[in-house]
Design a protein around this motif. Structure first.
Motif, mmCIF file in Angstrom:
data_model
loop_
_atom_site.group_PDB
_atom_site.id
_atom_site.type_symbol
_atom_site.label_atom_id
_atom_site.label_comp_id
_atom_site.label_asym_id
_atom_site.label_seq_id
_atom_site.Cartn_x
_atom_site.Cartn_y
_atom_site.Cartn_z
ATOM 1 N N ILE A 87 -8.888 14.715 63.042
ATOM 2 C CA ILE A 87 -9.455 15.596 63.923
ATOM 3 C C ILE A 87 -8.760 16.837 64.323
ATOM 4 N N THR A 88 -9.361 17.888 64.399
ATOM 5 C CA THR A 88 -8.681 19.246 64.564
ATOM 6 C C THR A 88 -9.714 20.023 65.795
ATOM 7 N N ASP A 89 -9.126 21.153 66.000
ATOM 8 C CA ASP A 89 -9.932 22.097 66.930
ATOM 9 C C ASP A 89 -11.182 22.717 66.253
ATOM 10 N N GLU A 90 -11.520 22.451 64.921
ATOM 11 C CA GLU A 90 -12.364 22.913 64.310
ATOM 12 C C GLU A 90 -13.511 21.789 64.165
ATOM 13 N N ASN A 91 -13.221 20.787 63.925
ATOM 14 C CA ASN A 91 -14.256 19.545 63.696
ATOM 15 C C ASN A 91 -14.540 18.664 65.100
ATOM 16 N N ALA A 100 -19.844 10.735 69.146
ATOM 17 C CA ALA A 100 -18.446 9.962 69.767
ATOM 18 C C ALA A 100 -18.429 10.558 71.299
ATOM 19 N N GLN A 101 -17.937 9.467 72.149
ATOM 20 C CA GLN A 101 -17.397 9.666 73.554
ATOM 21 C C GLN A 101 -16.197 10.635 73.729
ATOM 22 N N LYS A 102 -15.244 10.272 72.639
ATOM 23 C CA LYS A 102 -14.113 11.163 72.793
ATOM 24 C C LYS A 102 -13.352 11.279 71.354
ATOM 25 N N VAL A 103 -12.749 12.340 71.351
ATOM 26 C CA VAL A 103 -12.052 12.390 70.024
ATOM 27 C C VAL A 103 -10.517 12.046 70.312
ATOM 28 N N ILE A 104 -9.985 11.765 69.170
ATOM 29 C CA ILE A 104 -8.661 11.292 69.247
ATOM 30 C C ILE A 104 -7.702 12.202 68.495
ATOM 31 N N VAL A 105 -6.626 12.755 68.876
ATOM 32 C CA VAL A 105 -5.645 13.869 68.017
ATOM 33 C C VAL A 105 -4.536 13.258 67.932
ATOM 34 N N THR A 106 -3.842 13.416 66.684
ATOM 35 C CA THR A 106 -2.431 13.298 66.771
ATOM 36 C C THR A 106 -1.946 14.701 65.497
ATOM 37 N N SER A 107 -1.914 14.560 64.148
ATOM 38 C CA SER A 107 -1.324 15.075 63.276
ATOM 39 C C SER A 107 -1.538 16.657 63.336
ATOM 40 N N PHE A 108 -2.933 17.010 63.958
ATOM 41 C CA PHE A 108 -3.339 18.381 64.200
ATOM 42 C C PHE A 108 -2.210 18.976 65.235
ATOM 43 N N GLU A 118 0.234 25.259 71.777
ATOM 44 C CA GLU A 118 -1.096 26.021 71.390
ATOM 45 C C GLU A 118 -2.128 25.368 70.615
ATOM 46 N N ARG A 119 -1.847 24.340 69.761
ATOM 47 C CA ARG A 119 -2.798 23.505 69.016
ATOM 48 C C ARG A 119 -3.428 22.587 70.080
ATOM 49 N N LEU A 120 -2.515 21.979 70.956
ATOM 50 C CA LEU A 120 -3.100 21.115 72.121
ATOM 51 C C LEU A 120 -4.077 21.895 72.876
ATOM 52 N N GLN A 121 -3.711 23.175 73.541
ATOM 53 C CA GLN A 121 -4.426 23.930 74.575
ATOM 54 C C GLN A 121 -5.639 24.119 73.608
ATOM 55 N N SER A 122 -5.980 24.572 72.384
ATOM 56 C CA SER A 122 -7.131 24.990 71.536
ATOM 57 C C SER A 122 -7.879 23.696 71.432
ATOM 58 N N ILE A 123 -7.336 22.577 71.254
ATOM 59 C CA ILE A 123 -8.560 21.569 71.059
ATOM 60 C C ILE A 123 -8.920 20.984 72.217
ATOM 61 N N ALA A 126 -11.727 23.388 73.357
ATOM 62 C CA ALA A 126 -12.714 23.246 72.345
ATOM 63 C C ALA A 126 -13.798 22.006 72.843
ATOM 64 N N VAL A 127 -13.407 20.702 73.298
ATOM 65 C CA VAL A 127 -14.207 19.617 73.704
ATOM 66 C C VAL A 127 -14.048 19.541 75.213
ATOM 67 N N GLY A 128 -12.950 19.935 75.931
ATOM 68 C CA GLY A 128 -12.722 19.578 77.291
ATOM 69 C C GLY A 128 -12.026 18.616 77.144
ATOM 70 N N LYS A 129 -10.920 18.519 78.482
ATOM 71 C CA LYS A 129 -10.010 17.759 78.869
ATOM 72 C C LYS A 129 -10.569 16.197 78.795
ATOM 73 N N ASP A 130 -11.734 16.073 79.413
ATOM 74 C CA ASP A 130 -12.204 14.774 79.740
ATOM 75 C C ASP A 130 -12.765 13.986 78.256
ATOM 76 N N ARG A 131 -12.951 14.908 77.195
ATOM 77 C CA ARG A 131 -13.465 14.465 75.894
ATOM 78 C C ARG A 131 -12.208 14.108 74.975
ATOM 79 N N LEU A 132 -10.956 14.388 75.232
ATOM 80 C CA LEU A 132 -9.824 14.312 74.441
ATOM 81 C C LEU A 132 -8.805 13.293 74.644
ATOM 82 N N VAL A 133 -8.614 12.609 73.708
ATOM 83 C CA VAL A 133 -7.517 11.577 73.753
ATOM 84 C C VAL A 133 -6.430 11.820 73.044
#
Length: 259
Positions: A87-91, A100-108, A118-123, A126-133
């Protein structure tokens, strides 16, 4: 007091639902240790979870070739599952749009294994805090837990601490934490990590790794004061295990809802 809940999972490898010993998930196929390969499809597992009212389950794409399988799970339970892996800020927005109810991010978040705010803020934008794990899965080094990426093979520059979790929680709504050293071994949870998470986290958090008995839910609930939920993998009967019955975990959640 709040009680920890059972959270379901769907781990995908080469498009198939599998249970894998976490520490062996390298690019060398000969090193991979697999505890279980499912006959059922991701769609069938997702429907099982939906039919039993199990919320907040995660679908993890372990490597390439899993997008179609993840989509089929989402189709079975629209707005009911969290999707991670690549998962990235682009997809990220595409997966939310797919259901998907939420997306999960690590490696990005860790280019060259170094944390990027900066990447954390970007993603998060992109989806909103409530949609990000944020997945802060980790490996133990002495008395510390270091966030691991790249199928848990690469250690990053981030330690799991009260301060780092507080910082991350400003941009996400949940944490997912695999204890990679005990993942898939069915030898028990990392009790110290669970206790620390209970002390440190301020948002919903799911722990995975080593659960081997239905009473581990009671243990996690006690250690974390009900602030950390628990995922079962290889010990669970729906994944070929003999130690834990899926029906018992469903009943545990049902009892929480009754109370």
């Amino acid at each position: 007091m709040a009680a920890s809940r059972f959270r379901p999972c769907i781990d995908l490898h080469n498009g198939v639902v599998k249970q894998i010993v976490g520490g062996t998930l390298t690019n060398d196929a000969d090193e991979l240790k697999t505890n279980f390969v499912a006959d059922k499809t991701p769609h069938e597992f997702a429907k099982l979870y939906k039919d039993n009212g199990l919320t907040g389950g995660h679908v993890i794409k372990l490597g390439a070739g899993n997008d179609d399988a993840a989509r089929s799970a989402i189709e079975a339970w629209n707005d009911g599952l969290h999707v991670g892996g690549g998962i990235t800020d682009e997809n990220a927005g595409e997966w939310i749009a797919m259901g998907a109810q939420k997306v999960i991010v690590t490696s990005f978040l860790f280019p060259d294994a170094k944390f990027s705010l900066e990447r954390l803020q970007s993603i998060s934008r992109a989806v909103g805090k409530d949609r990000l794990v944020v997945d802060v899965s980790c490996r133990r080094r002495d008395q510390r837990w270091i966030v691991a990426m790249n199928k848990w093979q690469t250690l990053t520059d981030m330690e799991v601490t009260r301060d780092t979790l507080a910082m991350l929680s400003e941009y996400c709504s949940e944490f997912l934490i695999h204890a990679a050293d005990v993942e898939g071994l069915c030898n028990g949870i990392d009790e110290e990590l669970v206790q620390r998470l209970g002390e440190w986290v301020s948002i919903p958090t799911t722990y995975a790794g080593g659960a081997k008995h239905k009473d581990d839910l009671r243990l996690v609930s006690s250690l974390s004061n009900g602030k950390v939920d628990l995922t079962y993998g290889s010990a669970l009967d729906i994944f070929g295990g003999e130690k834990v019955k899926f029906a018992d975990l469903v009943e545990w959640n049902t009892e929480i809802d009754r109370n």
